[in-house]
Motif scaffolding. Structure first.
Motif: not given
Length: 146
Positions: A25-47
């Motif tokens: 969600h912080n990427h959306a706050a600092v990346t111009p033109r990134l309007e929406d971040v949704r359906d965030v799922e944590r992966l086994p690698n920590g990402g």
């Protein structure tokens, strides 16, 4: 394939900068033109895996981002899937009482965007987007320090 790479010194320690950018969600706050971040799922690698909407050439482009590398306080690598494809690599290096943040990206754009704007315009657009994102991260920490 278009590429852009730039760096900025962020007035904060590596751990703080990494933690900030570890939240999609912080990427959306600092990346111009990134309007929406949704359906965030944590992966086994920590990402994370997530869906996003990015505005380009007046159009909302939906896609998926999968974080393929998550090396705490060192590196994050993202794979873009959908109409925009490519990779984004963020590296974090200690620099005195700051962090050297490097953003390197390679993109393939939808053919209509390239056709409409032309390659030189798209290349400059990508370079400005990377610079604006890095400046926004640095500004976020500069404002926190005040």
């Amino acid at each position: 394939m278009f590429s852009a790479r730039d760096s900025v010194e962020v007035d904060a320690d590596v751990e703080s900068v990494f933690a900030f950018l570890d939240d999609p969600h912080n990427h959306a706050a600092v990346t111009p033109r990134l309007e929406d971040v949704r359906d965030v799922e944590r992966l086994p690698n920590g990402g994370k895996r997530l869906a996003y909407t990015y505005r380009m050439v007046g159009l909302g482009i939906d896609g998926e981002i999968v974080q393929t590398a998550h090396e705490p306080n060192e590196r994050m690598t993202f794979e873009l899937r959908g109409r925009l494809t490519g990779t984004i690599d963020l590296t974090f290096e200690p620099a005195a009482d700051a962090t050297e943040l490097t953003y390197a990206a390679e993109y393939d754009l939808p053919e209509n965007a390239l056709t409409a704007l032309g390659e030189p315009v798209v290349r400059r657009f990508n370079e400005r987007q990377v610079r604006a994102t890095l400046d926004a991260v640095a500004d976020r920490f500069a404002n926190d320090a005040e």
